[in-house]
Design a protein around this motif. Structure first.
Motif, mmCIF file in Angstrom:
data_model
loop_
_atom_site.group_PDB
_atom_site.id
_atom_site.type_symbol
_atom_site.label_atom_id
_atom_site.label_comp_id
_atom_site.label_asym_id
_atom_site.label_seq_id
_atom_site.Cartn_x
_atom_site.Cartn_y
_atom_site.Cartn_z
ATOM 1 N N ASN A 50 0.817 -1.212 0.000
ATOM 2 C CA ASN A 50 0.000 0.000 0.000
ATOM 3 C C ASN A 50 0.850 1.261 0.000
ATOM 4 O OD1 ASN A 50 -2.450 -1.321 -0.127
ATOM 5 N ND2 ASN A 50 -2.622 -1.496 2.117
ATOM 6 N N LEU A 55 -1.382 4.376 -1.493
ATOM 7 C CA LEU A 55 -2.681 4.400 -0.829
ATOM 8 C C LEU A 55 -2.499 4.680 0.650
ATOM 9 C CD1 LEU A 55 -4.531 1.323 -2.411
ATOM 10 C CD2 LEU A 55 -4.718 3.729 -3.024
ATOM 11 N N TYR A 82 -0.385 7.860 -9.314
ATOM 12 C CA TYR A 82 -0.706 6.429 -9.313
ATOM 13 C C TYR A 82 -1.813 6.098 -10.285
ATOM 14 C CZ TYR A 82 -4.639 6.653 -5.856
ATOM 15 O OH TYR A 82 -5.812 6.877 -5.190
ATOM 16 N N PHE A 88 -3.961 -1.785 -9.435
ATOM 17 C CA PHE A 88 -4.040 -2.657 -8.266
ATOM 18 C C PHE A 88 -4.839 -3.916 -8.565
ATOM 19 C CE2 PHE A 88 -3.341 1.506 -6.473
ATOM 20 C CZ PHE A 88 -2.435 1.257 -5.446
ATOM 21 N N PHE A 90 -6.550 -7.012 -6.134
ATOM 22 C CA PHE A 90 -6.773 -7.345 -4.730
ATOM 23 C C PHE A 90 -7.117 -8.813 -4.546
ATOM 24 C CE2 PHE A 90 -8.097 -2.991 -5.524
ATOM 25 C CZ PHE A 90 -7.339 -2.285 -4.608
ATOM 26 N N HIS A 94 -12.457 -6.969 -5.284
ATOM 27 C CA HIS A 94 -12.932 -5.596 -5.156
ATOM 28 C C HIS A 94 -13.434 -5.008 -6.458
ATOM 29 C CE1 HIS A 94 -12.196 -5.457 -1.017
ATOM 30 N NE2 HIS A 94 -10.936 -5.060 -1.005
ATOM 31 N N LEU A 96 -16.751 -3.443 -8.448
ATOM 32 C CA LEU A 96 -17.950 -2.721 -8.000
ATOM 33 C C LEU A 96 -19.175 -3.581 -8.303
ATOM 34 C CD1 LEU A 96 -17.069 0.935 -8.996
ATOM 35 C CD2 LEU A 96 -17.148 -0.065 -6.719
ATOM 36 N N PRO A 108 -11.669 3.009 -14.603
ATOM 37 C CA PRO A 108 -10.403 3.746 -14.511
ATOM 38 C C PRO A 108 -10.219 4.727 -15.665
ATOM 39 C CG PRO A 108 -10.056 1.395 -14.213
ATOM 40 C CD PRO A 108 -11.456 1.557 -14.657
ATOM 41 N N TYR A 111 -12.058 7.866 -14.957
ATOM 42 C CA TYR A 111 -11.322 8.732 -14.033
ATOM 43 C C TYR A 111 -10.140 9.406 -14.709
ATOM 44 C CZ TYR A 111 -14.135 7.354 -10.075
ATOM 45 O OH TYR A 111 -15.179 7.171 -9.209
ATOM 46 N N LYS B 316 -16.830 0.383 0.885
ATOM 47 C CA LYS B 316 -16.032 -0.467 0.011
ATOM 48 C C LYS B 316 -15.919 0.161 -1.375
ATOM 49 C CE LYS B 316 -16.175 -4.890 -2.183
ATOM 50 N NZ LYS B 316 -17.159 -5.871 -2.611
ATOM 51 N N GLU B 317 -17.061 0.656 -1.837
ATOM 52 C CA GLU B 317 -17.064 1.285 -3.145
ATOM 53 C C GLU B 317 -16.128 2.486 -3.171
ATOM 54 O OE1 GLU B 317 -20.945 2.414 -4.544
ATOM 55 O OE2 GLU B 317 -20.080 3.759 -6.033
ATOM 56 N N ILE B 320 -12.534 1.251 -3.404
ATOM 57 C CA ILE B 320 -12.172 0.772 -4.739
ATOM 58 C C ILE B 320 -11.992 1.932 -5.698
ATOM 59 C CG2 ILE B 320 -12.979 -0.567 -6.705
ATOM 60 C CD1 ILE B 320 -14.514 -2.308 -4.703
ATOM 61 N N ARG B 321 -12.949 2.839 -5.651
ATOM 62 C CA ARG B 321 -12.877 3.960 -6.589
ATOM 63 C C ARG B 321 -11.617 4.785 -6.358
ATOM 64 N NH1 ARG B 321 -17.297 5.410 -9.692
ATOM 65 N NH2 ARG B 321 -19.105 4.064 -9.389
ATOM 66 N N LYS B 322 -11.306 5.008 -5.078
ATOM 67 C CA LYS B 322 -10.106 5.793 -4.813
ATOM 68 C C LYS B 322 -8.867 5.046 -5.321
ATOM 69 C CE LYS B 322 -11.237 9.038 -1.193
ATOM 70 N NZ LYS B 322 -11.015 9.481 0.185
ATOM 71 N N SER B 323 -8.858 3.710 -5.153
ATOM 72 C CA SER B 323 -7.663 2.963 -5.547
ATOM 73 C C SER B 323 -7.513 2.903 -7.070
ATOM 74 C CB SER B 323 -7.708 1.555 -4.959
ATOM 75 O OG SER B 323 -8.631 0.772 -5.679
ATOM 76 N N ILE B 324 -8.619 3.109 -7.803
ATOM 77 C CA ILE B 324 -8.434 3.126 -9.247
ATOM 78 C C ILE B 324 -8.436 4.545 -9.793
ATOM 79 C CG2 ILE B 324 -9.275 0.788 -9.703
ATOM 80 C CD1 ILE B 324 -11.929 1.929 -10.425
ATOM 81 N N PRO B 406 -8.857 4.642 1.554
ATOM 82 C CA PRO B 406 -8.972 3.361 0.845
ATOM 83 C C PRO B 406 -8.348 2.197 1.607
ATOM 84 C CG PRO B 406 -7.524 4.888 -0.311
ATOM 85 C CD PRO B 406 -8.201 5.664 0.744
ATOM 86 N N VAL B 407 -7.179 2.434 2.231
ATOM 87 C CA VAL B 407 -6.565 1.308 2.945
ATOM 88 C C VAL B 407 -7.452 0.762 4.027
ATOM 89 C CG1 VAL B 407 -4.080 1.080 2.824
ATOM 90 C CG2 VAL B 407 -5.072 3.158 3.794
ATOM 91 N N LEU B 410 -10.363 -1.150 2.397
ATOM 92 C CA LEU B 410 -10.045 -2.360 1.643
ATOM 93 C C LEU B 410 -9.462 -3.442 2.526
ATOM 94 C CD1 LEU B 410 -8.719 -0.663 -1.582
ATOM 95 C CD2 LEU B 410 -10.957 -1.661 -1.152
ATOM 96 N N LYS B 411 -8.836 -3.024 3.611
ATOM 97 C CA LYS B 411 -8.276 -4.016 4.504
ATOM 98 C C LYS B 411 -9.368 -4.833 5.190
ATOM 99 C CE LYS B 411 -5.247 -1.738 6.864
ATOM 100 N NZ LYS B 411 -4.150 -1.196 7.696
#
Ligand SMILES: Nc1ncnc2c1ncn2[C@@H]1O[C@H](COP(=O)(O)OP(=O)(O)O)[C@@H](O)[C@H]1O
Ligand SMILES: [Mg+2]
Lengths: 221, 799
Positions: A50, A55, A82, A88, A90, A94, A96, A108, A111, B316-317, B320-324, B406-407, B410-411
């Motif tokens: 992470n 993140l 990033y 990423f 997982f 993860h 949607l 993506p 975005y 959760k959503e 995910i959105r932040k991580s992508i 996000p961490v 997602l964790k």
């Protein structure tokens, strides 16, 4: 140099004490490498991943990504960085839940503010490449675990990242499905994508070019 | 991107049907209330907008001071007209004298109807901006003409051409229709002016009005003005305020102050207290505006609470959105678009609800509000309203949800409930504070109405009717009609009076009596009655005796009420005299022969005014008061009365009012407020409970596993129910503690307006508190009991 970590520390305060999650981590990742991170549960593998993926923040040390010093970047620039270079994958996919496979893959690109025709082309391309065209209108819940992870990898890849970070990507899969994903990684790596994966399995680790071992937040090899 | 957000939002709505129903339904209810209240406020604020010169029109008012108390009213004396026209004419574009609005019988051929209208001067059609459909705009020029409204024309003439037709008015004189004007819309003063007759006609047919041309003391007329285009109200008022004082020495003691009462204040700011303008209905416009905002707020709170309660799912959503690659701003934008979508749905549902309920609301609120389909401003405001509501409901959840890291999410270690708990609790407290305050307010309004309704009126208003007999046809017929009606068996007693029993029409000053303090400026409610007045009303004589036809001297006798005895400071009133204070040419002194119980003729919320009932010796009866035969049904009695009436007055429509109904109208305004606030309270509670219901189901869902474990360990249904309900009950109790003092303060203030008012009792507050708690327990229990009774094995397996 893609990734350069110098003396990275990360800790949390608990009852007046510092609990170290990462201790003095040094790591260099060249473009085109395929690295496996191993270690017992709780040793800090996910935390490290992470941090590399930006993140999560760290408390001390230096992090350079493509010669930009991540530690001095603002949140917004970090997210730009990033978004452009990192994908990423997982353990629990993860995806949607409310979007179809196709829409998940498109996300993506949305975005990245890509125009619609280009987006559509890219999505069609990757569906084709991963052999999941027939599944494009299904929702994640309608797919098997292996198929979901395939979509997960496709999503990580769609924006052409330089680096893929995968946290136990096969942890929820059976051995056939695992093998499929690892073969895919290998092929991607050969095409030039840098990969850092966390794994518990020696077999999977063997796909990588080198392995890093963690124990209690410290690199031991 | 927006399309994508809407897609997700839509799928979310479909997937969580219960949640969506509560959210959209609750919001729709709240928005419907806000919309209806908004339309109502708009209607109130646009009163008199029909008149294009609204800003320039005013009525001349007068304040006079008696015994240190200032009375303000529209009645002005005739000589003021000449004084203003000659001395201040260039300040006015139009100036018209007018009578009060009164009923007249209009007869054409065999059709005879009763309509209300005024006698006015020539400029009236200009000043009132009458929309002339037929005939001439200056239709008041000829003394023998009459202008009538479109609906009056239709009733009288049907499809015949009205212009030039001759109408007989009150069987007195004939007038020719000179113009037909479009009815003045409901939401305007003069809406009940269905005909206008030239002022000159009024003067020529009323000798005393003609004679009042120089009488500054006879305040019996109205004056409307439109000020000159370049003039302003305050300046004109400044110029004319002392006109009466300077031209009429006799009035100096009462310090008459004239002023222009602007048309824009007629409807909403018409209360005067001791000469000062003190608001009026505008208070209710504010009150309901605030209620509307609060109810909308309640619905928005539901939206906020349910959104944040679901945050574990949405978290959760976000991760995910932040991580992508999503930035926080984009997530905020996403959540706001979702709330926009929900609010949009709710809005259309609200419009449907408004359309369904608008007729009922109009009946309740005595309005004629039409849904403004074609008004672009309405839709523009609606859009703004939607946006504001979406922001109000959506901004907190958007900010909250988008802040997740996000961490954390997602964790899988993420537990949302913890973070949002306090704000959510505060919002629930706000909701119930508002609801409890509404409950208390409504109960107190209802109590005050009941209290005033149960106040003894002093006479028997059941089985009593009053028949207006204002036209000349009835003059001198009382004795005859009385024996006819009583002879018919339908009426057991009958009297006449110059005013209805439910109003005071005349006030009189100009008496002296033994022991009257020096400089005392007396003022009595005054009416003339036939000798049977007290007996027909069952009005009790508490001292002395009633009038009697046996005594010729009774023609100069009066009855006074209890309050008058105290007012005059008489120990033994019976046998004392009321003398004319005019020393040069005094009228006969009036002998007090009896004292009657106080009878409420005016406001049931105020003390009864000192009153004099004089023997009617000059046929000034305006009403017949008939006590119906109690041995027959009212219907039978009325049929007989109408038949007898028609035998004697074939061309006059038979009209009557039940006195108890007429009296009941005094409560109409308060009852409307009571009913409306009752409905709004019920809706507020419903909305709050919807939210609570939604919250409990989420909490129960979140704690499914915990409940399962507890049950396996032997927890009873009761203890699980207790665990889930306790938290909410605590919040409601806190709400009560906040709501009670606020409600007490506000309602105590409202009650101060009523001299005759209910005393606030502690149990009202206790009742509201217990009620709110009960409602909470019931609402929460639905979910709590369901969760508590669920099979623990099932709930543990779901993980
Ligand atoms: N925010 C946090 N606060 C406290 N402890 C944490 C936090 N995040 C992770 N940890 C702890 O740090 C250790 C490393 O976690 P993680 O990187 O997830 O391990 P791994 O992925 O190797 O199993 C674990 O013991 C975990 O409990
Ligand atoms: Mg891990």
């Amino acid at each position: 140099m893609l990734v350069q970590l110098n003396n990275i520390f990360k800790w949390v305060q608990s009852g007046g004490q510092r609990i170290f999650l990462l201790k003095d981590i040094n790591l260099e990742v060249e473009e085109g490498e395929f690295i496996s991170i191993m270690g017992p549960s709780g040793s800090g593998k996910s935390t490290l991943l992470n941090v590399i993926g930006m993140l999560d923040a760290f408390d001390e040390g230096e992090y350079n990504f493509l010669d930009e010093s991540v530690h001095s970047l603002k949140e917004k620039d970090r997210s730009r960085l990033y978004k452009q270079y990192i994908g990423f994958v997982f353990q629990s996919y993860h995806l949607l839940d409310d979007l179809t496979v196709q829409e998940n893959l498109e996300m993506p690109l949305l975005y990245k503010k890509m125009k619609s025709p280009e987006r559509k082309a890219k999505v069609a391309d990757i569906l084709d490449r991963f052999n999941i065209v027939a599944k494009k209108d299904l929702f994640p819940a309608q797919l098997s675990g292996g198929q979901q992870q395939l979509v997960g990898v496709a999503r990580a890849l769609i924006a052409n990242p330089k680096l893929i970070l995968a946290d136990e990507p096969t942890g929820n899969l059976n051995s056939t499905q695992s093998k499929e994903i690892m073969e895919l990684f290998k092929q991607l790596n050969q095409e030039g994508v840098t990969i850092v994966q966390v794994t518990h399995s020696e077999t999977n680790a063997a796909y990588g070019s080198r392995t890093i071992n963690l124990l209690d937040g410290r690199r031991i090899i | 991107m927006f399309k994508n957000y809407i897609k997700i939002a839509w799928r979310n709505l479909i997937k969580n049907k219960a949640y969506s129903t509560i959210n959209i339904g609750g919001l729709a209810l709240g928005m419907a209330v806000a919309l209806i209240i908004g339309l109502w406020m708009q209607d109130e604020l646009s009163h008199n907008n029909y008149f294009t010169s609204k800003d320039k029109i005013a009525q001349v008012f007068q304040s006079q001071t008696f015994n240190g108390e200032t009375d303000t009213g529209p009645a002005i004396p005739r000589p003021l007209e000449k004084a203003l026209r000659e001395g201040y004419g260039d300040n006015f574009k139009h100036l018209i004298m007018a009578t009060w609005t009164n009923d007249r019988y209009l007869k054409y051929n065999e059709t005879s109807i009763s309509r209300s209208g005024n006698y006015m001067q020539e400029a009236a059609p200009e000043l009132l901006n009458l929309d002339i459909l037929k005939g001439e705009k200056d239709g008041l020029r000829e003394i023998n003409s009459i202008m009538i409204s479109e609906s009056t024309a239709k009733t009288l003439f049907g499809s015949e051409e009205p212009i030039g037709k001759v109408i007989e008015v009150n069987n007195q004189y004939n007038l020719m229709v000179s113009a037909v004007y479009k009815d003045i819309p409901f939401n305007n003063t003069f809406n009940d002016t269905e005909f206008i007759i030239p002022w000159e006609q009024y003067l020529s047919s009323n000798e005393w009005a003609r004679n009042a041309v120089d009488n500054w003391g006879n305040n019996s007329y109205q004056m409307f003005v439109q000020i000159a285009d370049n003039a302003n109200m305050e300046q004109v008022t400044d110029k004319i305020k002392d006109v009466k004082k300077s031209l009429n020495e006799d009035s100096i003691d009462f310090n008459p102050q004239l002023f222009l009462f602007p048309m824009k204040d007629w409807h909403l700011r018409s209360n005067f207290e001791n000469g000062k303008q003190m608001g009026g209905r505008i208070k209710y416009v504010w009150l309901f505006g605030i209620i509307g905002v609060f109810i909308l707020l309640l619905a928005c709170i539901n939206f906020m609470n349910l959104s944040t309660a679901r945050s574990e799912k949405r978290g959760k959503e976000v991760g995910i959105r932040k991580s992508i690659g999503s930035q926080r701003g984009q997530l905020i934008y996403q959540f706001l678009s979702e709330s926009f979508l929900v609010v949009l749905f709710a809005y259309f549902l609200a419009v449907a609800l408004v359309l369904l309920s608008i007729n009922g609301f109009n009946d309740l609120a005595r309005k004629e509000i039409i849904f403004p389909w074609s008004d672009p401003i309405f839709w523009a405001i609606s859009l703004l309203f939607i946006l504001i509501t979406a922001l109000m409901a959506g901004s907190y959840p958007a900010l909250y949800l988008s802040s997740f890291k996000p961490v954390d999410v997602l964790k899988g270690t993420f537990k949302a409930g913890k973070y949002a708990g306090l704000p959510r609790k505060i919002l629930v407290v706000v909701q119930f504070t508002v609801s409890v305050a509404f409950i208390i307010g409504t109960v107190i309004v209802m109590q005050q109405i009941n209290y005033a309704k149960n106040r003894p009126v002093g006479y028997d208003k059941q089985g009593l009717i009053q028949v207006p007999v204002m036209s000349q046809d009835f003059t001198g017929k009382f004795e005859l009609m009385r024996s006819e009606f009583i002879g018919s068996g339908a009426v057991s007693q009958m009297s006449s009076s110059s005013a209805p029993t439910t109003a005071v029409w005349s006030n009189y000053s100009g008496y002296t009596w033994e022991g009257k303090p020096e400089g005392f400026q007396e003022d009595f409610a005054w009416s003339q009655v036939s000798p049977e007045f007290a007996s027909s009303l069952n009005l009790k004589i508490i001292a002395g005796r009633d009038f009697s036809r046996e005594f010729a001297t009774d023609s100069n006798a009066v009855l006074i009420n209890e309050t008058a005895v105290k007012y005059m400071g008489l120990a033994n009133p019976v046998g004392k005299y009321l003398k004319d204070s005019n020393e040069e040419d005094p009228a006969e002194p009036l002998k007090i022969i009896g004292v009657v119980k106080d009878m409420i003729a005016q406001s049931p919320y105020e003390p009864v005014k000192q009153a004099v009932f004089a023997y009617d010796k000059d046929n000034s009866s305006n009403y017949y008061n008939m006590r119906l035969n109690p041995d027959q049904s009212a219907g039978e009695n009325l049929a007989v009365i109408e038949r007898v009436f028609k035998e004697h007055f074939p061309s006059i429509p038979f009209q009557y009012d039940f006195v108890d109904q007429e009296y009941g109208r005094k409560f109409a305004a308060e009852e409307r407020i009571g009913t409306l606030s009752g409905i709004f309270t019920a809706l507020a509670i419903l909305i709050s409970c919807l939210g609570l219901f939604g919250l409990t189901s989420f909490v129960a869902e979140q704690r499914t596993k915990e409940i399962g474990v507890r049950k396996v360990l032997g927890a009873s249904v009761y203890s699980v129910w207790n665990m889930l309900s306790k938290d909410f009950l605590k919040l409601v109790i806190i709400s009560c503690f906040i709501a009670v003092p606020i409600a007490y303060f506000v309602m105590n203030g409202w009650l101060q307006e009523y001299p005759y008012r209910v005393i606030l009792k502690w149990w009202i507050f206790a009742l509201a508190t217990v009620g709110a708690m009960l409602v909470t327990v019931i609402t929460v229990s639905f979910q709590a009991i369901k969760a508590a009774r669920a099979n623990p094995v099932k709930s543990l397996r779901t993980e």
